[in-house]
Design a protein around this motif. Structure first.
Motif, short mmCIF file in Angstrom:
data_model
loop_
_atom_site.label_atom_id
_atom_site.label_comp_id
_atom_site.label_asym_id
_atom_site.label_seq_id
_atom_site.Cartn_x
_atom_site.Cartn_y
_atom_site.Cartn_z
N ILE C 176 7.92 9.43 13.19
CA ILE C 176 7.79 10.07 13.55
C ILE C 176 9.03 10.52 14.02
N ILE C 177 10.08 10.25 13.95
CA ILE C 177 11.69 10.09 14.72
C ILE C 177 12.13 11.13 13.33
N GLU C 178 11.55 10.96 12.11
CA GLU C 178 12.14 11.67 10.88
C GLU C 178 11.48 13.06 10.80
N GLN C 179 10.09 12.88 11.16
CA GLN C 179 9.33 13.67 10.60
C GLN C 179 10.02 15.36 11.98
N LEU C 180 10.12 15.05 13.42
CA LEU C 180 10.79 15.58 14.81
C LEU C 180 12.15 16.39 14.30
N SER C 181 13.08 15.64 13.40
CA SER C 181 14.43 15.73 13.63
C SER C 181 14.17 16.38 12.04
N GLN C 182 13.39 16.58 11.35
CA GLN C 182 12.81 17.84 10.03
C GLN C 182 12.66 18.98 10.68
N GLU C 183 12.07 19.09 11.64
CA GLU C 183 11.01 19.68 12.20
C GLU C 183 12.71 20.51 13.77
N GLY C 184 13.52 20.02 12.96
CA GLY C 184 14.77 20.75 14.12
C GLY C 184 15.15 20.23 15.27
N LYS C 185 14.40 19.29 15.72
CA LYS C 185 14.69 18.42 17.42
C LYS C 185 15.80 17.82 17.49
N LEU C 186 16.41 17.66 18.12
CA LEU C 186 16.94 16.73 19.01
C LEU C 186 16.17 15.25 19.55
N VAL C 187 16.38 14.13 18.34
CA VAL C 187 15.87 13.17 18.73
C VAL C 187 16.90 11.67 19.00
N MET C 188 16.65 11.91 20.40
CA MET C 188 17.91 10.47 20.44
C MET C 188 16.80 9.58 21.70
N THR C 189 17.16 8.12 21.99
CA THR C 189 17.00 7.22 21.97
C THR C 189 17.63 6.32 22.78
N ILE C 190 17.66 5.70 23.60
CA ILE C 190 18.11 4.16 24.12
C ILE C 190 17.36 3.17 23.04
N LEU C 191 18.02 2.76 22.60
CA LEU C 191 17.64 1.38 22.12
C LEU C 191 18.18 -0.09 21.68
N HIS C 192 17.63 -0.84 21.93
CA HIS C 192 18.28 -2.39 22.20
C HIS C 192 17.97 -3.52 20.52
N ASP C 193 17.42 -2.41 19.20
CA ASP C 193 16.82 -3.06 18.28
C ASP C 193 18.09 -2.26 17.62
N MET C 194 18.67 -3.09 16.86
CA MET C 194 20.61 -2.75 16.07
C MET C 194 20.08 -2.30 14.86
N ASP C 195 19.21 -2.76 13.87
CA ASP C 195 18.51 -2.97 12.59
C ASP C 195 18.34 -1.20 12.67
N PHE C 196 17.06 -1.45 13.75
CA PHE C 196 16.18 0.11 14.27
C PHE C 196 17.05 1.66 14.27
N VAL C 197 18.32 1.01 14.95
CA VAL C 197 19.23 1.98 15.02
C VAL C 197 19.53 2.56 13.39
N ALA C 198 20.22 0.99 13.16
CA ALA C 198 21.33 1.55 11.79
C ALA C 198 19.88 2.10 10.74
N ALA C 199 19.17 2.09 10.80
CA ALA C 199 18.64 2.81 9.73
C ALA C 199 17.98 3.70 10.75
N HIS C 200 17.53 4.00 11.14
CA HIS C 200 17.12 5.60 11.33
C HIS C 200 17.91 7.20 12.16
N PHE C 201 18.96 6.56 13.42
CA PHE C 201 19.36 7.65 13.44
C PHE C 201 21.17 8.02 13.23
N GLU C 202 21.48 9.11 12.62
CA GLU C 202 22.66 9.16 12.40
C GLU C 202 23.84 9.60 13.07
N ARG C 203 23.46 9.20 14.63
CA ARG C 203 25.30 9.32 15.05
C ARG C 203 24.45 8.64 16.35
N THR C 204 25.64 7.36 16.35
CA THR C 204 25.13 6.66 17.63
C THR C 204 26.64 6.46 18.80
N ILE C 205 26.14 6.54 19.94
CA ILE C 205 27.11 6.27 21.23
C ILE C 205 27.39 5.21 21.90
#
Lengths: 255, 296, 265
Positions: C176-205
């Motif tokens: 879902i995240i990938e598809q939304l991002s391809q549609e040109g949307k900004l997808v942001m998340t707050i997340l504790h699951d580091m492996d998920f962050v690493a695999a699916h997010f381009e920018r990390t704050i």
């Protein structure tokens, strides 16, 4: 923490008196002015309640409540002073309106008695932890289930209020207008009820399970972590209050 | 006789048709830490609740087979008897707070008061539980003021104070942040060291692999496998059951790093490292041989 | 798409949870990480307009969050709450997902269309007439994601999307995240699951004590093991394993690690 208790933590003799004695005091404070309906018993009882509040160092804390009740009672004084059925003796006139002594005395009686009852309850509420009160009642034979409901209400309701805030946020987030005019707010309130009730039901089911595995339904006698709060003169006080009430009844019958 | 004996356990919730537990048999010894894995509808929660008797006593429904804890039959004894031997901790720390107590210390006393434990004994047990879960510092705090991890440790302490022989933890960290999870996992380890038998349902496979003695793999209410973490996580058909092995295992499987002299794959970081070193020394040994041959 | 300038916020006077934050968000998928109490949730509530900054300004798609109500901002930025039970309140899945678009004054037919598309995306198109509360927690989470997606906002924030999800649920959310991002949307998340962050997010704050301590491409962020440890965070398991095996680069997914290990050295 958000809590609904009015309990004021202070170091005083009144705080050390056990909750049951305070309950007996409430009963006595209500009964005495009824048994002896003179104006004097009314104001003496009221004064005693206020003095005890003072001894418990919570008089300032009780003033807003007493003031609020007093303000309402003031209207009683005004109305009765002007319109009491037995009005005869004119005290003074406000313009062409006569203010009567009988009405004033009648209203004073009501006022003193009401303030006395408020004061007696405030002694209990302000100087007793709700949990202590519930625990004493359970020791005296109140069902632990009712005891649990009484004491959990003080913490669960603030928790529910927090849920309401979260749900409101969730609905605002989806474009539902909740700010502004009264009508908007009322309209926003209705859809809140569903999720609030539902999430508390889910919580309740989970909490029921959690309570059950903590032995909530285990038959047999319960023990208590806290030692029973026994005030040294507690039973003496309870007996003497009973004696005073009985004395009052006898006085009423013979005199 | 084993401490926990489950025999042909079958269970169906009322008003449903599918068996939530389908013919499960397993035993666990005193002091073991057993992990339970499976996808979300596999029956983990139902199995956990069957160990304390909430299944079938709380939900009713159809029940077959038996669960015995230390020889006591859970179905016959009922929840109120079973909880003296088995404690359970649920997912959500919030809904486990009784709400009727003002401090953590009193909260832990709740179960003991209902069991009718004498006051002196009660205080000793609470102090021990506070110490074991490392929450002494919060004993006078209000229960609802704690963080998720602290609150969950309080819930565990409340159960531990009741001195069960077995403690069942149903995804105790699924609603916590990593710090809170770490606190809870450390607490679970110290319970295990104390000799308490632990049953732990969890999604965090890396953790289970490191701590569990055996893993029970559930799927559609059935027990698919019950073996050491290495063997269960090395199964090639794990994905069919909606379970992902620890990352270490998945990577090692893909590049063919096996455990030394075994047909299983590493399941922890340490094992992965050991397998790597073994592989490395094997490679360098063989290349040395080649070199040696040339110079000869 | 979002600009925040010198933003301060405190729940109680004198105790600022956020201290002078300045950030800009573009279309890259962005994860905000940090231990509890670092200020992540507060930041997200500020972006969403649920809280108003005590100092500084926030512009969401050109609108200053101080000038509008939360409901007015709802068409620009969507937030999926952590606990779906706080969010779901209609009788059927379809009605639930249509609620947002209808509030945005979308015509009923069009709202239904948007809702169906969103349900299609999360894989629940065949459940339109079911009562949401008859479904499990992971499906409810998907419904709550669909009900935000249906509002067609340019920005979507997901609060802990992987909590209580099994392997299959996580994969679905990643899609879902990938598809939304391809549609040109900004997808942001707050997340504790580091492996998920690493695999699916381009920018990390990375946030710690109300401040941004790292803000970069995810690979860059997870190569700063020391700074992360200071913020009480771990690197992903897969990254740790790569380091352990002596790889010079920071790996973010199992696939990367596997191909790096297969590479002849």
């Amino acid at each position: 923490m958000k809590s609904m208790s009015l309990y004021v933590e202070r170091e005083s003799t009144v705080h050390h008196i056990d909750p049951i004695t305070k309950l007996v005091y409430i009963a006595a404070a209500i009964a005495l002015p009824i048994i002896l309906p003179s104006l004097h018993t009314a104001w003496i009882c009221m004064l005693i309640s206020f003095v005890i509040l003072g001894m418990g160092r919570v008089l300032t804390r009780s003033l807003p409540i007493i003031g609020f009740v007093g303000f309402i009672l003031l209207t009683v004084v005004i109305i009765q002073g002007f319109f009491h059925v037995g009005n005869e003796t004119v005290l003074f006139r406000l313009g062409s309106w006569p203010f009567y002594e009988e009405g004033l005395l009648f209203a004073m009686g009501i006022t003193f008695r009401a303030l006395n009852i408020v004061g007696a309850f405030l002694i209990l509420v302000l100087t007793t932890k709700p949990s202590d009160l519930v625990e004493s009642l359970v020791r005296k034979g109140l069902s632990p289930r009712i005891g649990y409901v009484l004491s959990s209400v003080f913490q669960i309701i603030p928790q529910m209020m927090a849920t309401v805030d979260t749900i409101t946020d969730a609905q605002r987030s989806r474009g539902m207008e909740t700010e502004g005019k009264l009508m908007t707010r009322i309209k926003a309130f209705l859809p809140l009820i569903g999720p609030v009730v539902l999430s508390s039901l889910i919580d309740t089911k989970e909490r029921t399970l959690a309570l059950q595995v903590r032995g909530f339904n285990v038959k047999g006698s319960k023990t208590f972590l806290n030692e029973e709060k026994m005030y040294r003169y507690g039973s003496a006080m309870r007996w003497s209050m009973l004696a005073i009430v009985i004395g009052a009844v006898i006085w009423r019958v013979i005199a | 006789m084993s401490l926990i004996e489950v025999e042909h356990l079958k269970y169906r919730y009322p008003a449903t048709e599918k068996l939530a537990l389908n013919d499960i048999s397993l035993t666990a010894e005193a002091g073991e830490l057993i992990g339970i894995v499976g996808k979300n509808t596999a029956g983990k929660t139902t199995f956990c609740q069957a160990l304390v008797g909430l299944v079938p006593h709380f939900y009713k429904g159809a029940y077959g087979g038996s669960v015995r804890i230390g020889g006591m039959d859970v179905k016959e004894s009922g929840v109120d008897e079973t909880i003296r031997k088995v404690g359970i901790v649920f997912q959500n720390p919030f809904t486990q707070v009784t709400g009727s107590k003002l401090t953590v210390y009193e909260e832990i006393a709740f179960g003991l008061e209902h069991l009718g434990i004498a006051r002196q004994d009660m205080m000793e047990r609470i102090d021990h539980a506070l110490h074991l879960l490392d929450i002494e510092a919060y004993k006078d705090r209000a229960p609802f003021d704690l963080s998720g991890g602290q609150m969950q440790r309080m819930a565990i302490a409340s159960v531990i104070a009741m001195r069960p022989q077995v403690i069942v933890l149903d995804e105790p960290t699924s609603q916590l942040d990593p710090q809170g999870s770490e606190e809870v996992f450390r607490a679970i380890q110290s319970l295990s060291r104390e000799g308490i038998t632990v049953i732990l349902a969890e999604h965090k496979m890396e953790k289970l692999a490191a701590y569990a003695d055996r893993i029970a793999l559930l799927h559609e209410g059935m027990l698919i496998d019950y073996d050491t973490p290495s063997r269960v996580f090395s199964r090639s058909d794990l994905a069919e059951y909606g379970v992902e092995a620890p990352i270490y295992t998945r990577v090692c499987q893909a590049i063919g790093f096996r455990m030394l002299d075994m047909d299983t794959y590493p399941v922890t970081l340490e094992e992965a490292q050991a397998a790597y070193e073994a592989q490395h020394s094997a490679i360098s040994a063989s290349s040395q041989e080649e070199q040696g041959g040339r110079y000869d | 798409m979002i600009k925040i300038q010198d933003v301060c916020f405190g729940y109680n006077e004198g105790q600022d949870v956020l201290q002078g934050l300045t950030l800009e968000f573009d279309q890259r998928t962005t994860a905000i990480i940090g231990q509890n109490g670092a200020g992540k949730t507060t930041l997200v509530k500020l972006l969403k307009g649920l809280l108003k900054p005590t100092g500084g300004d926030i512009w969401v798609a050109g609108v200053n969050s101080k000038d509008v109500t939360v409901a007015q901002l709802a068409g620009k930025i969507g937030l999926v709450f952590q606990n779906p039970n706080d969010q779901i309140f209609k009788r059927t899945v379809l009605e639930e997902v249509m609620f947002g678009p209808l509030n945005m004054k979308v015509e009923t037919a069009a709202a239904k269309q948007q809702a169906l598309q969103a349900l299609e995306m999360v894989g629940l198109a065949d459940q339109t007439d079911v009562n949401p509360h008859d479904l499990g927690l992971s499906e409810k989470k998907l419904i709550s994601i669909a009900s935000i997606v249906a509002m067609n906002t340019d920005i979507i924030i997901l609060d802990e999307p992987t909590i209580a999800q099994d392997a299959a649920g996580k994969r679905r959310i990643a899609q879902i995240i990938e598809q939304l991002s391809q549609e040109g949307k900004l997808v942001m998340t707050i997340l504790h699951d580091m492996d998920f962050v690493a695999a699916h997010f381009e920018r990390t704050i990375v946030m710690n004590r109300g401040k941004v301590v790292l803000d970069d491409k995810t690979r860059e962020v997870f190569s700063h093991q020391d700074l992360l440890r200071e913020a009480c965070l771990d690197t992903p398991y897969v990254t740790q394993l790569g380091k352990q095996w002596g790889l010079p680069e920071t790996v973010l997914t199992t696939e990367e690690l596997i191909s790096a290990m297969k590479r002849p050295r």
